[in-house]
Design an enzyme around this catalytic site. Structure first.
Site, PDB file in Angstrom:
ATOM      1  NE  ARG A  51      -3.699  -0.204   2.848  1.00  0.00           N
ATOM      2  CZ  ARG A  51      -4.048   0.153   3.584  1.00  0.00           C
ATOM      3  NH1 ARG A  51      -4.050  -0.841   4.884  1.00  0.00           N
ATOM      4  NH2 ARG A  51      -4.951   1.089   3.852  1.00  0.00           N
ATOM      5  CG  HIS A 101      -7.908   4.830  11.831  1.00  0.00           C
ATOM      6  ND1 HIS A 101      -9.212   4.771  10.946  1.00  0.00           N
ATOM      7  CD2 HIS A 101      -8.441   5.087  13.126  1.00  0.00           C
ATOM      8  CE1 HIS A 101     -10.262   4.777  11.676  1.00  0.00           C
ATOM      9  NE2 HIS A 101      -9.769   5.076  13.069  1.00  0.00           N
ATOM     10  CB  CYS A 128      14.588   2.519  15.825  1.00  0.00           C
ATOM     11  SG  CYS A 128      13.996   4.227  16.293  1.00  0.00           S
ATOM     12  CB  THR A 169     -16.637   7.023   5.637  1.00  0.00           C
ATOM     13  OG1 THR A 169     -16.323   5.944   6.720  1.00  0.00           O
ATOM     14  CG2 THR A 169     -17.614   8.247   6.264  1.00  0.00           C
ATOM     15  CB  SER A 170     -18.583   1.910   5.109  1.00  0.00           C
ATOM     16  OG  SER A 170     -17.775   1.457   5.933  1.00  0.00           O
ATOM     17  CG  ASN A 194     -20.622   7.019   1.049  1.00  0.00           C
ATOM     18  OD1 ASN A 194     -19.433   7.026   1.078  1.00  0.00           O
ATOM     19  ND2 ASN A 194     -21.158   5.919   1.265  1.00  0.00           N
ATOM     20  CD  GLU A 196     -22.652   1.509  -0.895  1.00  0.00           C
ATOM     21  OE1 GLU A 196     -23.010   1.073  -1.843  1.00  0.00           O
ATOM     22  OE2 GLU A 196     -21.699   1.394  -0.218  1.00  0.00           O
TER      23      GLU A 196
HETATM   24  C1  BV8 Z   1     -10.699   1.007  19.117  1.00  0.00           C
HETATM   25  C2  BV8 Z   1      -6.124   1.618   9.872  1.00  0.00           C
HETATM   26  C3  BV8 Z   1     -10.695   0.993  21.655  1.00  0.00           C
HETATM   27  C4  BV8 Z   1      -5.627   0.231   9.127  1.00  0.00           C
HETATM   28  C5  BV8 Z   1      -8.031   1.299  10.358  1.00  0.00           C
HETATM   29  C6  BV8 Z   1     -18.079  -3.971  17.850  1.00  0.00           C
HETATM   30  C7  BV8 Z   1     -19.083  -2.997  17.633  1.00  0.00           C
HETATM   31  C8  BV8 Z   1     -18.446  -1.641  17.670  1.00  0.00           C
HETATM   32  C9  BV8 Z   1     -17.313  -1.558  17.826  1.00  0.00           C
HETATM   33  C10 BV8 Z   1     -16.288  -2.601  17.865  1.00  0.00           C
HETATM   34  C11 BV8 Z   1     -16.828  -3.750  17.992  1.00  0.00           C
HETATM   35  N1  BV8 Z   1     -15.937  -4.748  18.039  1.00  0.00           N
HETATM   36  C12 BV8 Z   1     -14.748  -3.899  17.853  1.00  0.00           C
HETATM   37  C13 BV8 Z   1     -14.911  -2.909  17.845  1.00  0.00           C
HETATM   38  C14 BV8 Z   1     -13.895  -1.686  17.840  1.00  0.00           C
HETATM   39  C15 BV8 Z   1     -13.373  -1.804  16.402  1.00  0.00           C
HETATM   40  C16 BV8 Z   1     -14.428  -1.447  15.346  1.00  0.00           C
HETATM   41  O1  BV8 Z   1     -15.267  -0.516  15.016  1.00  0.00           O
HETATM   42  N2  BV8 Z   1     -14.579  -2.634  14.343  1.00  0.00           N
HETATM   43  C17 BV8 Z   1     -15.553  -2.756  13.644  1.00  0.00           C
HETATM   44  C18 BV8 Z   1     -15.039  -3.895  12.429  1.00  0.00           C
HETATM   45  C19 BV8 Z   1     -17.049  -3.274  14.149  1.00  0.00           C
HETATM   46  N3  BV8 Z   1     -12.776  -0.371  16.264  1.00  0.00           N
HETATM   47  C20 BV8 Z   1     -11.253  -0.263  16.777  1.00  0.00           C
HETATM   48  O2  BV8 Z   1     -10.816  -1.220  16.913  1.00  0.00           O
HETATM   49  C21 BV8 Z   1     -10.584   1.075  16.877  1.00  0.00           C
HETATM   50  N4  BV8 Z   1     -10.262   1.144  18.068  1.00  0.00           N
HETATM   51  O3  BV8 Z   1     -11.933   0.893  19.393  1.00  0.00           O
HETATM   52  O4  BV8 Z   1      -9.971   0.942  20.352  1.00  0.00           O
HETATM   53  C22 BV8 Z   1      -9.663   1.167  22.687  1.00  0.00           C
HETATM   54  C23 BV8 Z   1     -10.193   2.053  23.687  1.00  0.00           C
HETATM   55  C24 BV8 Z   1      -9.292   2.507  24.696  1.00  0.00           C
HETATM   56  C25 BV8 Z   1      -8.030   1.980  24.520  1.00  0.00           C
HETATM   57  C26 BV8 Z   1      -7.477   1.265  23.629  1.00  0.00           C
HETATM   58  C27 BV8 Z   1      -8.436   0.933  22.458  1.00  0.00           C
HETATM   59  C28 BV8 Z   1      -9.514   1.228  15.897  1.00  0.00           C
HETATM   60  C29 BV8 Z   1     -10.336   1.028  14.371  1.00  0.00           C
HETATM   61  C30 BV8 Z   1      -9.031   1.405  13.703  1.00  0.00           C
HETATM   62  C31 BV8 Z   1      -8.873   0.612  12.784  1.00  0.00           C
HETATM   63  N5  BV8 Z   1      -7.709   0.750  11.684  1.00  0.00           N
HETATM   64  N6  BV8 Z   1      -7.467   1.748   9.460  1.00  0.00           N
HETATM   65  C32 BV8 Z   1      -5.333   0.274   7.649  1.00  0.00           C
HETATM   66  O5  BV8 Z   1      -6.073   1.081   6.892  1.00  0.00           O
HETATM   67  O6  BV8 Z   1      -4.819  -0.766   7.220  1.00  0.00           O
HETATM   68  S1  BV8 Z   1      -9.866   0.987  10.118  1.00  0.00           S
HETATM   69  C33 BV8 Z   1     -10.048   1.185   8.120  1.00  0.00           C
HETATM   70  O7  BV8 Z   1     -11.494   0.709   8.081  1.00  0.00           O
HETATM   71  C34 BV8 Z   1     -10.173   2.597   7.719  1.00  0.00           C
HETATM   72  O8  BV8 Z   1      -9.364   3.523   8.215  1.00  0.00           O
HETATM   73  C35 BV8 Z   1     -11.657   2.962   8.201  1.00  0.00           C
HETATM   74  O9  BV8 Z   1     -11.875   3.645   9.378  1.00  0.00           O
HETATM   75  C36 BV8 Z   1     -12.380   1.616   7.994  1.00  0.00           C
HETATM   76  C37 BV8 Z   1     -12.917   1.516   6.514  1.00  0.00           C
HETATM   77  O10 BV8 Z   1     -13.979   2.433   6.453  1.00  0.00           O
HETATM   78  P1  BV8 Z   1     -14.067   3.329   5.129  1.00  0.00           P
HETATM   79  O11 BV8 Z   1     -12.895   4.300   5.169  1.00  0.00           O
HETATM   80  O12 BV8 Z   1     -15.275   3.873   5.578  1.00  0.00           O
HETATM   81  O13 BV8 Z   1     -14.162   2.508   3.863  1.00  0.00           O
HETATM   82  P2  BV8 Z   1     -14.942   1.558   3.398  1.00  0.00           P
HETATM   83  O14 BV8 Z   1     -14.791   0.729   2.300  1.00  0.00           O
HETATM   84  O15 BV8 Z   1     -15.510   0.640   4.479  1.00  0.00           O
HETATM   85  O16 BV8 Z   1     -16.132   2.402   2.622  1.00  0.00           O
HETATM   86  C38 BV8 Z   1     -15.923   3.227   1.737  1.00  0.00           C
HETATM   87  C39 BV8 Z   1     -17.285   3.921   1.433  1.00  0.00           C
HETATM   88  O17 BV8 Z   1     -17.080   4.818   0.197  1.00  0.00           O
HETATM   89  C40 BV8 Z   1     -18.310   3.087   0.930  1.00  0.00           C
HETATM   90  O18 BV8 Z   1     -19.688   3.693   1.757  1.00  0.00           O
HETATM   91  C41 BV8 Z   1     -18.613   3.316  -0.588  1.00  0.00           C
HETATM   92  O19 BV8 Z   1     -19.855   3.347  -1.004  1.00  0.00           O
HETATM   93  C42 BV8 Z   1     -18.008   4.818  -0.402  1.00  0.00           C
HETATM   94  N7  BV8 Z   1     -17.396   5.001  -2.073  1.00  0.00           N
HETATM   95  C43 BV8 Z   1     -16.761   4.145  -2.625  1.00  0.00           C
HETATM   96  N8  BV8 Z   1     -16.158   4.905  -3.850  1.00  0.00           N
HETATM   97  C44 BV8 Z   1     -16.533   6.158  -3.606  1.00  0.00           C
HETATM   98  C45 BV8 Z   1     -17.432   6.001  -2.415  1.00  0.00           C
HETATM   99  N9  BV8 Z   1     -18.094   7.579  -2.401  1.00  0.00           N
HETATM  100  C46 BV8 Z   1     -17.929   8.235  -2.980  1.00  0.00           C
HETATM  101  N10 BV8 Z   1     -17.086   8.427  -4.174  1.00  0.00           N
HETATM  102  C47 BV8 Z   1     -16.547   7.294  -4.480  1.00  0.00           C
HETATM  103  N11 BV8 Z   1     -15.806   7.309  -5.820  1.00  0.00           N
END
Ligand code: BV8
Length: 228
Positions: A51, A101, A128, A169-170, A194, A196
């Site tokens: 990436r 992130h 490092c 964002t989704s 977005n 959708e």
């Molecule tokens: C934390 C870096 C706590 C890595 C990323 C159950 C319920 C709720 C929450 C949780 C749960 N179980 C676990 C959790 C927490 C978890 C979470 O939310 N899990 C999800 C899966 C349920 N979250 C975490 O772990 C976070 N940390 O909670 O810590 C804590 C508290 C105290 C102390 C310590 C810890 C950390 C989350 C961060 C993870 N890292 N990224 C990397 O990039 O490799 S997340 C990564 O995925 C992205 O950064 C982003 O956040 C996510 C992807 O989402 P999007 O960016 O929205 O992308 P996606 O493809 O999904 O959607 C794209 C959208 O664009 C679509 O809607 C599409 O239609 C649209 N689109 C496409 N093309 C276009 C368009 N729109 C317009 N024009 C276009 N051309």
């Protein structure tokens, strides 16, 4: 403002949940968690090296450029919080920007806690730049289960904003997916741009569906015209 992978899609970077998504090639658990890195650092380094290398092959798109124009011309407060780890917002010219992130071009030494810029491939023998210890650096990326960066600054912006806009964002990942609720609860206007409806669709007052490269420049034009 919150941006996600969709704002970089027209630049040519894969999103996470589309059919061509990154996660399709790998299960989240296999590449974007501390446990994955402890289990197989080589696989995780390969995932991020691919990436990071891709960044040199893509350019900011019309949506990144429109937000950079807004950064320059908007007379009031403005903050772009991006979930993306690419560098396209800053290359387009955005300054008032936070990477909640982390960033592909960032490294982090788990021995001395030094954070540094890292542009090339990273592997399990890399040293490092500060403490020179080998094999203890990782991508400066927030993995699942890790605390996102700048949450205090983000919360302050959510508490103060009059308008919250989510772009590309989704709404699948927290805490980012919950930001709209904080803003709406406080009475801010909320807009989703977005392809959708997102998982948080019910929390947005207004929706503009379409390509970010088309809808974001249109919206910025309107905003700056109204503000003139
Ligand atoms: C934390 C870096 C706590 C890595 C990323 C159950 C319920 C709720 C929450 C949780 C749960 N179980 C676990 C959790 C927490 C978890 C979470 O939310 N899990 C999800 C899966 C349920 N979250 C975490 O772990 C976070 N940390 O909670 O810590 C804590 C508290 C105290 C102390 C310590 C810890 C950390 C989350 C961060 C993870 N890292 N990224 C990397 O990039 O490799 S997340 C990564 O995925 C992205 O950064 C982003 O956040 C996510 C992807 O989402 P999007 O960016 O929205 O992308 P996606 O493809 O999904 O959607 C794209 C959208 O664009 C679509 O809607 C599409 O239609 C649209 N689109 C496409 N093309 C276009 C368009 N729109 C317009 N024009 C276009 N051309």
């Amino acid at each position: 403002m919150l941006t996600g992978a969709g704002i970089s899609a027209e630049s040519g970077l894969a999103t996470f949940r589309a059919s061509d998504g990154l996660w399709e090639d790998h299960r989240i658990e296999d590449v974007a968690t501390p446990e994955a890195f402890a289990r197989d650092p080589g696989l995780v380094h390969d995932f991020y090296n691919a990436r990071r290398a891709r960044l040199g092959e893509v350019e900011p798109d019309a949506a990144h450029r429109a937000l950079a124009r807004l950064d320059v011309e908007w007379p009031g407060e403005l903050l772009v919080v991006t979930q993306n780890v690419d560098d396209l917002h800053e290359r387009a010219g955005s300054r008032r920007l936070l990477h909640m992130h982390g960033e592909l071009r960032g490294g982090w030494c788990t021995a001395c806690n030094n954070r540094f810029r890292w542009d090339g491939p990273m592997d399990s023998f890399a040293r490092c730049p500060k403490c020179a210890l080998p094999g203890l650096i990782r991508p400066d990326i927030v993995w699942f289960g890790e605390m996102p960066y700048e949450m205090e600054a983000i919360d302050a912006a959510l508490m103060a904003c009059d308008l919250f806009v989510a772009i590309g964002t989704s709404g699948a990942v927290y805490p980012a997916a919950g930001f709209v609720q904080t803003a709406a609860y406080r009475g801010a206007a909320t807009l989703e741009i977005n392809l959708e409806p997102s998982q948080g669709r019910i929390f947005f007052d207004e929706h503009r569906f379409g390509l970010a490269g088309v809808e974001v420049p249109k919206w910025v034009d309107e905003l700056l015209t109204d503000a003139a």
